[in-house]
Design a protein around this motif. Structure first.
Motif, mmCIF file in Angstrom:
data_model
loop_
_atom_site.group_PDB
_atom_site.id
_atom_site.type_symbol
_atom_site.label_atom_id
_atom_site.label_comp_id
_atom_site.label_asym_id
_atom_site.label_seq_id
_atom_site.Cartn_x
_atom_site.Cartn_y
_atom_site.Cartn_z
ATOM 1 N N THR A 1 5.506 14.152 2.617
ATOM 2 C CA THR A 1 6.181 14.069 3.911
ATOM 3 C C THR A 1 5.941 12.701 4.534
ATOM 4 O OG1 THR A 1 4.281 14.901 5.153
ATOM 5 C CG2 THR A 1 5.820 16.538 4.265
ATOM 6 N N VAL A 2 6.792 12.337 5.468
ATOM 7 C CA VAL A 2 6.622 11.079 6.187
ATOM 8 C C VAL A 2 5.296 11.089 6.943
ATOM 9 C CG1 VAL A 2 7.554 9.620 8.022
ATOM 10 C CG2 VAL A 2 9.117 10.725 6.388
ATOM 11 N N GLN A 3 4.956 12.227 7.552
ATOM 12 C CA GLN A 3 3.706 12.346 8.302
ATOM 13 C C GLN A 3 2.499 12.129 7.393
ATOM 14 O OE1 GLN A 3 3.359 13.197 11.880
ATOM 15 N NE2 GLN A 3 1.427 12.218 11.298
ATOM 16 N N TYR A 4 2.529 12.694 6.194
ATOM 17 C CA TYR A 4 1.419 12.526 5.248
ATOM 18 C C TYR A 4 1.226 11.053 4.902
ATOM 19 C CZ TYR A 4 -0.908 12.256 0.710
ATOM 20 O OH TYR A 4 -1.740 11.891 -0.328
ATOM 21 N N LEU A 5 2.302 10.375 4.576
ATOM 22 C CA LEU A 5 2.215 8.966 4.182
ATOM 23 C C LEU A 5 1.725 8.101 5.336
ATOM 24 C CD1 LEU A 5 5.553 8.851 2.179
ATOM 25 C CD2 LEU A 5 3.260 8.701 1.203
ATOM 26 N N ALA A 6 2.232 8.369 6.540
ATOM 27 C CA ALA A 6 1.797 7.610 7.714
ATOM 28 C C ALA A 6 0.311 7.820 7.970
ATOM 29 C CB ALA A 6 2.621 8.023 8.935
ATOM 30 N N ASP A 7 -0.151 9.062 7.851
ATOM 31 C CA ASP A 7 -1.573 9.359 8.058
ATOM 32 C C ASP A 7 -2.439 8.624 7.042
ATOM 33 O OD1 ASP A 7 -0.970 11.012 10.170
ATOM 34 O OD2 ASP A 7 -1.150 12.873 9.024
ATOM 35 N N GLU A 8 -1.999 8.589 5.796
ATOM 36 C CA GLU A 8 -2.758 7.908 4.754
ATOM 37 C C GLU A 8 -2.839 6.405 5.001
ATOM 38 O OE1 GLU A 8 -4.343 9.193 1.764
ATOM 39 O OE2 GLU A 8 -4.235 10.928 3.101
ATOM 40 N N LEU A 9 -1.817 5.860 5.651
ATOM 41 C CA LEU A 9 -1.764 4.422 5.925
ATOM 42 C C LEU A 9 -2.290 4.074 7.313
ATOM 43 C CD1 LEU A 9 1.781 3.787 4.432
ATOM 44 C CD2 LEU A 9 -0.391 3.048 3.425
ATOM 45 N N ARG B 1 0.832 -1.209 0.000
ATOM 46 C CA ARG B 1 0.000 0.000 0.000
ATOM 47 C C ARG B 1 0.863 1.254 0.000
ATOM 48 N NH1 ARG B 1 -3.277 -0.061 5.103
ATOM 49 N NH2 ARG B 1 -3.970 1.967 4.300
ATOM 50 N N PHE B 2 1.956 1.198 0.748
ATOM 51 C CA PHE B 2 2.878 2.331 0.821
ATOM 52 C C PHE B 2 3.480 2.618 -0.548
ATOM 53 C CE2 PHE B 2 7.402 3.565 1.309
ATOM 54 C CZ PHE B 2 7.247 4.803 1.896
ATOM 55 N N GLU B 3 3.954 1.578 -1.223
ATOM 56 C CA GLU B 3 4.551 1.742 -2.548
ATOM 57 C C GLU B 3 3.517 2.262 -3.543
ATOM 58 O OE1 GLU B 3 7.566 1.608 -3.301
ATOM 59 O OE2 GLU B 3 8.594 0.390 -1.811
ATOM 60 N N ARG C 1 6.724 6.818 13.200
ATOM 61 C CA ARG C 1 7.870 6.034 13.702
ATOM 62 C C ARG C 1 7.687 4.550 13.399
ATOM 63 N NH1 ARG C 1 11.928 7.587 17.396
ATOM 64 N NH2 ARG C 1 13.573 6.040 17.195
ATOM 65 N N TYR C 2 6.454 4.057 13.545
ATOM 66 C CA TYR C 2 6.188 2.644 13.252
ATOM 67 C C TYR C 2 6.430 2.365 11.773
ATOM 68 C CZ TYR C 2 3.803 -1.886 13.339
ATOM 69 O OH TYR C 2 3.506 -3.222 13.251
ATOM 70 N N LEU C 3 5.973 3.269 10.901
ATOM 71 C CA LEU C 3 6.169 3.090 9.460
ATOM 72 C C LEU C 3 7.647 3.009 9.136
ATOM 73 C CD1 LEU C 3 5.098 3.017 6.558
ATOM 74 C CD2 LEU C 3 5.106 5.518 6.576
ATOM 75 N N GLY C 4 8.442 3.928 9.699
ATOM 76 C CA GLY C 4 9.871 3.927 9.432
ATOM 77 C C GLY C 4 10.564 2.676 9.941
ATOM 78 N N ASP C 5 10.210 2.244 11.150
ATOM 79 C CA ASP C 5 10.826 1.048 11.725
ATOM 80 C C ASP C 5 10.438 -0.206 10.935
ATOM 81 O OD1 ASP C 5 11.984 2.635 13.603
ATOM 82 O OD2 ASP C 5 10.669 2.054 15.252
#
Length: 307
Positions: free
Chosen positions: A222-230, A201-203, A235-239
């Motif tokens: 931004t990282v925040q935008y992608l995390a919110d969409e998912l 989904r991220f890709e 931090r969890y997304l990055g890890d």
């Protein structure tokens, strides 16, 4: 102040003693660290009905299904027990509907860690920034290790305080956090189907972002935008990405961006500036600099290599 605003304002607990007194729990054995064993104390739904904020770290493990925790504006139901971590200042509402009495809550005030390396290191444990939906689910062996450490903490708290008490407790806490870090990394692997689906989904989200002109309108993702969409914490997304691919979120964004840039450079006659703006850059120079750092060629040189 609007009507009802004061009533809905989260209650702030600045000390562990204040929180335990408010919940009708025994006074903590130490003012800056407290272990609540669910086999000895009862945490009821009424205690946790209102939203509250703690000025200290919280580590909670609940083995029972039927636990409900509220994070932000959403309530989540857990079909299996889980372990979660919150840092000072995170609003939280929890409702425990199970009466099995298996689990614990460990509360640690930041002042307890002063002058110890863990005071700085604790900020590097990413799971304190995860949401409660991203709980750690322990295997039987892992549960034995975690409960063994918390048992040591409990026994130390019941021992007469001496000049080594704090050293022992801080070392046990750090051991607990290090094992939790290890077990989370295991979870990224053992729950691979779930995380692979999230990765897919991220890709797809990144591909869509650079394909449908979202970047042109909104700039770089931004990282925040992608995390919110998912619907995950940043931090969890990055890890998770690092565990599965060896690269963090920002590196994935750059990889997708360069992939798209190469495609446009080869298949279109747009100028370098036009391509930069289409990909979300405010300044073409920034695009050219990033492209060269990733490919060792400038956009102009890359395009020329295909002609």
């Amino acid at each position: 102040m609007m009507k009802g605003e004061h009533r809905n304002k989260p209650r702030l607990f600045r000390s562990i003693t204040e929180l335990q007194r408010a919940f009708g729990l025994p006074q903590p054995l130490h003012p800056l660290i407290s272990l609540l064993d669910y086999s000895n104390v009862q945490i009821t739904s009424e205690m946790l009905a209102a939203t509250f904020v703690m000025d200290f770290y919280n580590i909670t493990y609940n083995e029972s299904a039927g636990c409900r925790m509220r994070y932000g504006q959403t309530t989540y139901d857990f079909d299996e027990g889980g372990m979660f971590f919150t840092s000072p200042g995170q609003p939280l509402t929890g409702v425990q509907t199970s009466d099995s009495g298996v689990g614990f809550t460990l509360l640690v005030h930041p002042d307890f860690l002063r002058n110890y390396p863990l005071d700085t290191k604790i900020k590097n444990y990413g799971f304190f920034s995860y949401s409660v939906t991203e709980s750690l689910y322990l295997s039987d062996k892992e549960r034995t290790i975690i409960t063994g450490i918390t048992k040591n903490i409990g026994e130390e708290l019941e021992t007469a305080i001496d000049d080594l008490s704090q050293d022992v407790l801080v070392s046990q806490l750090e051991l607990l956090l290090n094992y939790s870090q290890r077990f989370y990394r295991r979870q990224f692997i053992t729950r691979k189907p779930i995380h692979n689906a999230l990765l897919e989904r991220f890709e797809g989200l990144l591909h869509q972002y650079f394909t449908n002109e979202t970047a042109l309108v909104n700039g770089l993702p931004t990282v925040q935008y992608l995390a919110d969409e998912l619907n995950v914490s940043p931090r969890y997304l990055g890890d998770m990405l690092r565990a599965l691919t060896g690269q963090n979120t920002q590196q994935h964004i750059h990889n997708k961006l360069i992939e798209k840039a190469k495609e446009v450079l080869v298949l279109s006659e747009l100028s370098i500036g036009e391509i930069a703006y289409q990909l979300g850059f405010e300044h073409p120079q920034s695009f050219s600099k990033l492209f060269k750092s990733k490919t060792s060629l400038s956009p102009v040189e890359f395009r020329a290599s295909f002609n």
